[in-house]
Design a protein around this motif. Structure first.
Motif, short mmCIF file in Angstrom:
data_model
loop_
_atom_site.label_atom_id
_atom_site.label_comp_id
_atom_site.label_asym_id
_atom_site.label_seq_id
_atom_site.Cartn_x
_atom_site.Cartn_y
_atom_site.Cartn_z
N GLY A 66 35.25 31.89 50.25
CA GLY A 66 35.93 32.56 51.36
C GLY A 66 37.38 32.82 51.04
N LYS A 67 38.05 31.87 50.41
CA LYS A 67 39.45 32.07 50.03
C LYS A 67 39.55 33.17 48.98
CE LYS A 67 43.68 29.65 48.74
NZ LYS A 67 44.28 28.39 48.31
N ALA A 68 38.63 33.17 48.02
CA ALA A 68 38.64 34.20 46.97
C ALA A 68 38.42 35.59 47.57
CB ALA A 68 37.59 33.90 45.91
N ILE A 69 37.47 35.71 48.49
CA ILE A 69 37.19 37.00 49.13
C ILE A 69 38.39 37.46 49.95
CG2 ILE A 69 35.77 38.13 50.90
CD1 ILE A 69 33.40 36.47 49.75
N ALA A 70 39.00 36.53 50.67
CA ALA A 70 40.19 36.89 51.46
C ALA A 70 41.32 37.38 50.55
CB ALA A 70 40.64 35.70 52.31
N LEU A 71 41.51 36.72 49.42
CA LEU A 71 42.55 37.14 48.48
C LEU A 71 42.24 38.50 47.86
CD1 LEU A 71 43.25 33.74 46.71
CD2 LEU A 71 44.85 35.02 48.16
N LEU A 72 40.98 38.70 47.47
CA LEU A 72 40.59 39.99 46.88
C LEU A 72 40.75 41.12 47.89
CD1 LEU A 72 37.45 38.93 44.81
CD2 LEU A 72 39.66 39.73 43.92
N THR A 73 40.40 40.86 49.14
CA THR A 73 40.58 41.86 50.19
C THR A 73 42.06 42.17 50.39
OG1 THR A 73 38.58 41.05 51.28
CG2 THR A 73 40.08 42.38 52.61
N MET A 74 42.87 41.14 50.36
CA MET A 74 44.31 41.31 50.52
C MET A 74 44.88 42.18 49.38
SD MET A 74 47.06 38.21 50.83
CE MET A 74 46.95 37.65 49.13
N PHE A 75 44.48 41.89 48.16
CA PHE A 75 44.98 42.67 47.02
C PHE A 75 44.44 44.11 47.04
CE2 PHE A 75 45.32 38.38 44.81
CZ PHE A 75 46.67 38.26 45.13
N ALA A 76 43.20 44.29 47.48
CA ALA A 76 42.64 45.64 47.58
C ALA A 76 43.38 46.45 48.65
CB ALA A 76 41.15 45.57 47.91
N ALA A 77 43.72 45.82 49.76
CA ALA A 77 44.47 46.50 50.82
C ALA A 77 45.87 46.86 50.34
CB ALA A 77 44.54 45.62 52.06
N LEU A 78 46.47 46.01 49.54
CA LEU A 78 47.79 46.30 48.98
C LEU A 78 47.70 47.47 48.01
CD1 LEU A 78 50.79 45.45 48.61
CD2 LEU A 78 50.00 44.01 46.73
N GLU A 79 46.68 47.45 47.16
CA GLU A 79 46.49 48.52 46.16
C GLU A 79 46.21 49.87 46.84
OE1 GLU A 79 46.62 49.80 42.32
OE2 GLU A 79 46.90 47.73 42.93
#
Length: 156
Positions: A66-79
């Motif tokens: 869950g933490k990994a998915i939240a981080l990946l989502t955060m980075f994708a939204a930034l990108e």
């Protein structure tokens, strides 16, 4: 010899002498890092003979995933330009909250087992020494080795 066991009855084994109150692994997850605290939860589950060990391990996987998915989502939204870079520290709190929520679930499962273990005469170790050594020695030594990539962010 009786072979009947209650379904929620702890069945401590060879690691019984390492059993501790699940409060200590929970605190170590917050103060040292998930890499330390979640591993301690697994060890404690084996030591207690936890009947909910599979659920505990599933929640640990959920915490890390869950933490990994939240981080990946955060980075994708930034990108994608949906968020500004200044929002990252605040969004990181969402990832930490996901991890801590699942970790609290593990704590609650183990707390029930620990209470039964203690009630029926199981001896537990005081985890404060492990926690203090982890904060003073292990965390400063291991944290720099985790790096700054996704794995390092998940395990920190």
């Amino acid at each position: 010899m009786a072979t009947y066991h209650l379904p929620d009855e702890p069945r401590p084994g060879a690691l019984q002498s390492a059993a501790t109150d699940p409060m200590w692994p929970f605190l170590s997850t917050m103060l040292i890092g998930p890499w330390f605290g979640l591993a301690w939860f697994v060890l404690n589950g084996f030591a207690l003979g936890s009947p909910t060990l599979k659920r505990e391990i599933a929640l640990i996987a959920l915490a890390l995933g869950g933490k990994a998915i939240a981080l990946l989502t955060m980075f994708a939204a930034l990108e994608a330009g949906w968020i500004d870079k200044s929002a990252l520290p605040y969004l990181y709190l969402v990832a930490v909250a996901v991890m801590l929520s699942a970790t609290y679930g593990v704590f609650m499962l183990q707390a029930r087992t620990f209470e039964l273990f203690s009630h029926f005469g199981g001896e537990s170790k005081n985890g404060v020494v492990v926690l203090m050594l982890g904060i003073a020695i292990v965390r400063p030594t291991v944290s720099p080795l985790l790096g700054s990539g996704l794995l390092g962010l998940v395990l920190r």
